[in-house]
Design an enzyme around this catalytic site. Structure first.
Site, PDB file in Angstrom:
ATOM      1  CB  THR A 177       6.880  -3.765  -6.435  1.00 46.07           C
ATOM      2  OG1 THR A 177       6.507  -4.586  -7.535  1.00 46.07           O
ATOM      3  CG2 THR A 177       5.684  -3.556  -5.524  1.00 46.07           C
ATOM      4  CB  ALA A 229      16.025   4.630 -17.308  1.00 41.48           C
ATOM      5  CG  LEU A 233      11.478  12.362 -16.113  1.00 42.94           C
ATOM      6  CD1 LEU A 233      12.480  13.398 -16.590  1.00 42.94           C
ATOM      7  CD2 LEU A 233      10.223  12.392 -16.972  1.00 42.94           C
ATOM      8  N   GLY A 250       0.847  -1.187   0.000  1.00 44.53           N
ATOM      9  CA  GLY A 250       0.000   0.000   0.000  1.00 44.53           C
ATOM     10  C   GLY A 250       0.880   1.233   0.000  1.00 44.53           C
ATOM     11  CE  LYS A 251       0.703   4.164  -5.854  1.00 43.03           C
ATOM     12  NZ  LYS A 251       2.136   3.909  -6.119  1.00 43.03           N
ATOM     13  CG  ASP A 280       4.876   3.610  -2.880  1.00 40.61           C
ATOM     14  OD1 ASP A 280       4.228   4.532  -3.405  1.00 40.61           O
ATOM     15  OD2 ASP A 280       4.517   2.420  -2.914  1.00 40.61           O
ATOM     16  CG  ASN A 328       4.695   0.199   0.013  1.00 39.73           C
ATOM     17  OD1 ASN A 328       4.666  -0.727   0.822  1.00 39.73           O
ATOM     18  ND2 ASN A 328       4.392   0.045  -1.256  1.00 39.73           N
ATOM     19  CE  LYS A 357      18.686  -4.977  -0.697  1.00 37.66           C
ATOM     20  NZ  LYS A 357      18.721  -4.584   0.736  1.00 37.66           N
ATOM     21  CB  SER A 408      13.068  -3.790  -2.073  1.00 37.57           C
ATOM     22  OG  SER A 408      12.077  -2.812  -2.289  1.00 37.57           O
TER      23      SER A 408
END
Length: 300
Positions: free
Chosen positions: A247, A222, A220, A41-42, A251, A45, A284, A290
């Protein structure tokens, strides 16, 4: 003076993740990996990401009285987040269904559950959290009227950071409070709507600023990020890494930027730090698992 470096008002979901060779088309079934369940969940996170970096963090959210809710509360407390603002009950805990392909790109469908029951009244009742927070961040996985009430409850000297995801048109009252509004290309174009003119991030940021935010950050991927305010525009370069799973990267970027702004850094400095945090995140698997510590971000 402040009890918290960052107060996150937002969503808390259980992430149900399946790896796939490719995402299915309409009417198609594909086989995937074993199901993995992670806290996500944002809002949740962002809170964990900030706490991992050393920020004194609180979360205002709602979860269900169920196993997924307990998973989320445990993960927040383990990271050092103050969960006094996490309300329990009213609906099942929100769930995100996530597929991840071999390149690390993901597709997500969210069932809001208890997130949809986080009300303006819940925000009003949490006044002490707002009074004690340097920075307040929010997203749009909770009702828009709750985000509006969040803006109305900001302490006089608090800074408001919004990542409008999933994107939708925003009322002027919310736009005017954003410092910054953090968007990717898709989110920028949804918010701009019929005002979308030009093909460059600078074009999008210029029009977004005209709509009221005090500052804008366009992420943006990369290509790094663009930071924009009345003082000018500047590009923040990306940090080159081998992506495993994107993922939670947005966040962690937002959380890191909000935390560093509260610490007194300029928008460009905070965005550069956030870019390093986001880059570490994608190396990760998973979202919260991660998120790096401050020491890991500082490591060469």
């Amino acid at each position: 003076m402040y009890d918290y470096d960052l107060l996150v008002v937002g969503s808390a979901n259980a992430d149900l993740v399946i790896g796939v060779e490719r995402r299915p088309g309409a009417g198609e079934t594909v086989l995937g990996s074993d199901l993995a369940v992670h806290p996500g969940g944002k809002g949740a996170n962002q809170a964990v990401a900030a706490a991992r970096l050393g920020a004194r963090t609180a979360l205002l959210a709602r979860v269900g009285d169920d196993a997924h809710g307990r998973l989320l509360l445990d993960s927040q407390r383990e990271a050092g987040v103050d969960t006094v603002g996490v309300l329990v009950g009213g609906a099942p805990t929100g769930v995100a269904l996530i597929t991840v392909d071999p390149s690390g790109d993901n597709s997500i469908v969210v069932s809001p559950g208890a997130n949809g029951r986080l009300t303006p009244e819940d925000v009003s009742a949490a006044g002490c959290l707002f009074q004690g927070s340097k920075v307040v961040s929010a997203q749009l996985e909770i009702p828009l009227e709750t985000v509006v009430e969040t803006v109305r409850n900001l302490a006089p000297h608090s800074r408001f950071v919004l990542n409008p995801s999933p994107p939708r048109p925003l009322p002027q009252e919310v736009l005017a409070a954003c410092d910054p509004l953090i968007v990717n290309e898709h989110e920028a174009k949804v918010i701009l709507g019929d005002s979308a003119v030009g093909d460059t991030p600078e074009d999008w940021a210029r029009i977004l600023l005209a709509k009221g935010p005090r500052s804008v950050v366009v992420t943006l991927g990369a290509q790094g990020a663009l930071v924009a305010s009345a003082q000018g525009f500047s590009r923040v370069p990306a940090v080159k890494v081998d992506a495993v799973d994107t993922t939670g990267a947005g966040d962690s970027f937002t959380a890191a930027l909000a935390y560093r702004l509260g610490a007194g850094e300029s928008l460009a400095q905070a965005a550069a730090y956030a870019a390093r945090v986001g880059a570490a995140t994608v190396t990760k698997e998973g979202a919260q698992a991660s998120f790096p510590t401050a020491a890991e971000v500082a490591a060469p």
